[in-house]
Design a protein around this motif. Structure first.
Motif, mmCIF file in Angstrom:
data_model
loop_
_atom_site.group_PDB
_atom_site.id
_atom_site.type_symbol
_atom_site.label_atom_id
_atom_site.label_comp_id
_atom_site.label_asym_id
_atom_site.label_seq_id
_atom_site.Cartn_x
_atom_site.Cartn_y
_atom_site.Cartn_z
ATOM 1 N N TRP A 23 0.769 -1.220 -0.072
ATOM 2 C CA TRP A 23 0.128 0.022 -0.099
ATOM 3 C C TRP A 23 0.844 1.413 -0.056
ATOM 4 C CZ3 TRP A 23 0.388 2.143 5.069
ATOM 5 C CH2 TRP A 23 1.128 1.342 6.056
ATOM 6 N N ALA A 24 0.038 2.455 -0.255
ATOM 7 C CA ALA A 24 0.982 3.604 -0.020
ATOM 8 C C ALA A 24 0.430 4.553 0.689
ATOM 9 C CB ALA A 24 0.858 4.243 -1.481
ATOM 10 N N LEU A 25 1.063 5.640 1.313
ATOM 11 C CA LEU A 25 0.353 6.570 2.207
ATOM 12 C C LEU A 25 0.993 7.884 1.687
ATOM 13 C CD1 LEU A 25 -0.595 7.681 4.879
ATOM 14 C CD2 LEU A 25 1.381 7.222 6.015
ATOM 15 N N SER A 26 0.108 8.680 1.259
ATOM 16 C CA SER A 26 0.493 10.213 0.740
ATOM 17 C C SER A 26 0.168 11.134 1.841
ATOM 18 C CB SER A 26 -0.147 10.439 -0.647
ATOM 19 O OG SER A 26 0.097 9.592 -1.556
ATOM 20 N N LEU A 27 1.219 11.998 2.406
ATOM 21 C CA LEU A 27 0.929 12.984 3.389
ATOM 22 C C LEU A 27 0.395 14.156 2.491
ATOM 23 C CD1 LEU A 27 3.701 12.396 5.699
ATOM 24 C CD2 LEU A 27 1.432 11.413 5.761
ATOM 25 N N LEU A 28 -0.553 14.926 3.060
ATOM 26 C CA LEU A 28 -1.351 15.971 2.221
ATOM 27 C C LEU A 28 -0.720 17.341 2.638
ATOM 28 C CD1 LEU A 28 -4.945 14.851 1.884
ATOM 29 C CD2 LEU A 28 -2.898 14.133 0.125
ATOM 30 N N THR A 29 -0.890 18.328 1.575
ATOM 31 C CA THR A 29 -0.520 19.578 1.833
ATOM 32 C C THR A 29 -1.677 20.383 2.368
ATOM 33 O OG1 THR A 29 -0.682 20.451 -0.566
ATOM 34 C CG2 THR A 29 1.533 19.480 0.319
ATOM 35 N N GLY A 30 -1.613 21.563 2.793
ATOM 36 C CA GLY A 30 -2.907 22.315 3.063
ATOM 37 C C GLY A 30 -3.674 22.697 1.792
ATOM 38 N N SER A 31 -3.267 22.812 0.545
ATOM 39 C CA SER A 31 -3.765 23.166 -0.744
ATOM 40 C C SER A 31 -4.737 21.702 -1.233
ATOM 41 C CB SER A 31 -3.049 23.494 -1.861
ATOM 42 O OG SER A 31 -1.983 22.470 -2.141
ATOM 43 N N GLN A 32 -4.554 20.602 -0.474
ATOM 44 C CA GLN A 32 -4.999 19.361 -1.096
ATOM 45 C C GLN A 32 -6.522 18.798 -0.056
ATOM 46 O OE1 GLN A 32 -1.310 17.120 -0.998
ATOM 47 N NE2 GLN A 32 -1.473 17.085 -3.086
ATOM 48 N N GLU A 56 5.759 22.985 0.413
ATOM 49 C CA GLU A 56 6.641 22.212 1.215
ATOM 50 C C GLU A 56 6.550 22.556 2.796
ATOM 51 O OE1 GLU A 56 10.464 21.308 -1.296
ATOM 52 O OE2 GLU A 56 10.181 23.304 -1.220
ATOM 53 N N LEU A 57 6.090 23.671 3.091
ATOM 54 C CA LEU A 57 5.884 24.206 4.324
ATOM 55 C C LEU A 57 4.500 24.263 4.816
ATOM 56 C CD1 LEU A 57 8.539 26.984 4.268
ATOM 57 C CD2 LEU A 57 8.875 24.412 4.943
ATOM 58 N N ASP A 58 3.469 23.692 4.035
ATOM 59 C CA ASP A 58 2.038 23.821 4.422
ATOM 60 C C ASP A 58 1.406 22.403 4.622
ATOM 61 O OD1 ASP A 58 -0.378 25.025 4.836
ATOM 62 O OD2 ASP A 58 -0.626 24.978 2.580
ATOM 63 N N PRO A 59 1.832 21.772 5.635
ATOM 64 C CA PRO A 59 0.812 20.531 5.892
ATOM 65 C C PRO A 59 -0.604 20.577 6.067
ATOM 66 C CG PRO A 59 2.197 20.705 7.906
ATOM 67 C CD PRO A 59 2.553 21.850 6.801
ATOM 68 N N TYR A 80 -10.089 20.380 9.389
ATOM 69 C CA TYR A 80 -8.959 20.597 8.552
ATOM 70 C C TYR A 80 -8.355 21.943 8.750
ATOM 71 C CZ TYR A 80 -10.113 15.988 6.555
ATOM 72 O OH TYR A 80 -10.416 14.610 6.184
ATOM 73 N N TYR A 81 -7.054 22.022 9.000
ATOM 74 C CA TYR A 81 -6.262 23.439 9.158
ATOM 75 C C TYR A 81 -5.343 23.294 8.284
ATOM 76 C CZ TYR A 81 -9.630 24.156 12.766
ATOM 77 O OH TYR A 81 -10.859 24.425 13.589
ATOM 78 N N ARG A 82 -4.704 24.605 7.911
ATOM 79 C CA ARG A 82 -3.172 24.811 7.581
ATOM 80 C C ARG A 82 -2.678 25.620 8.749
ATOM 81 N NH1 ARG A 82 -4.318 27.061 1.545
ATOM 82 N NH2 ARG A 82 -2.397 26.428 1.097
ATOM 83 N N LEU A 83 -1.256 25.236 8.599
ATOM 84 C CA LEU A 83 -0.315 25.936 9.585
ATOM 85 C C LEU A 83 -0.155 27.265 9.361
ATOM 86 C CD1 LEU A 83 2.396 23.092 10.341
ATOM 87 C CD2 LEU A 83 0.288 23.891 11.872
ATOM 88 N N ASP A 84 -0.300 28.292 9.939
ATOM 89 C CA ASP A 84 -0.035 29.554 9.844
ATOM 90 C C ASP A 84 1.402 29.843 10.042
ATOM 91 O OD1 ASP A 84 -2.538 30.516 9.191
ATOM 92 O OD2 ASP A 84 -3.048 30.820 11.218
ATOM 93 N N ARG A 85 2.063 30.211 8.850
ATOM 94 C CA ARG A 85 3.633 30.479 9.301
ATOM 95 C C ARG A 85 3.985 31.998 9.034
ATOM 96 N NH1 ARG A 85 7.235 26.092 9.116
ATOM 97 N NH2 ARG A 85 5.954 24.457 9.033
#
Length: 183
Positions: free
Chosen positions: A85-94, A167-170, A178-183
């Protein structure tokens, strides 16, 4: 003298948990922030995929990961039977992908028509395009735990296709949203 429980403490009933116990647990456990990913596999000529927040790195040597899947779900059966199987870790835009693959009743046919992906070179499983990170795994152990299966896998291949700000937005799950990290 016995120490009294603090006022913010909740003691579960003995025996089987009640609906109130389950609701309280669901409320409190949602306070643990977790990265959002997609588990996928191909089994019996079909693609299976689902959004997950229960995943973790188990070991660096050898690289090993674990994912928690609802035991009666299609994805749990497919991952358990396929063994790869596969695991894809998503970004905030996903976030849209996460919502789609977390929706109850998603169709089995055409499940991935709304998801941009490529095939893993080792697993053949769908890997979400532009994911923060992806891992292809072979199952080494499956542990039943309450209503879930804990699937442990040896990492066979990995990488990242995120670029720029992604790259900086998990994508993070917290408090049932769901949330995006504020940087």
């Amino acid at each position: 003298m016995e120490n009294p429980e603090p006022p913010d403490s909740y003691r579960l009933n003995t025996g089987a948990p009640t609906e109130a116990d389950i609701d309280q647990y669901r409320l409190l456990s949602a306070n643990a922030a977790a990265g959002v990913g997609v588990v996928s596999t191909s089994w019996r000529g079909r693609d299976y995929a689902a959004t997950v927040t229960g995943h973790l790195s188990v070991s660096y040597d050898p690289p090993t990961m674990l994912v928690s899947l609802y035991g009666e779900s299609r994805i749990a059966e497919a991952v358990a039977e396929s063994g790869i199987w596969a695991l894809s870790l998503l970004t905030g835009s996903q976030r849209g992908i996460a919502n789609w693959l977390a929706s109850p009743g998603t169709p089995l046919e055409g499940l991935l028509t709304q998801v941009p992906y490529r095939r893993g070179t080792v697993s053949g499983a769908a890997i979400v395009d532009h994911a923060l990170a992806h891992f292809e795994l072979r199952t080494t152990q499956i542990h039943p735990a309450a209503t879930h299966l804990l699937v442990v896998g040896e990492v066979l291949a990995m990488g990242s296709a995120a670029s720029g700000a992604d790259e900086l937005d998990p994508l993070v799950h917290f408090g049932s949203a769901y949330y995006r990290l504020d940087r």
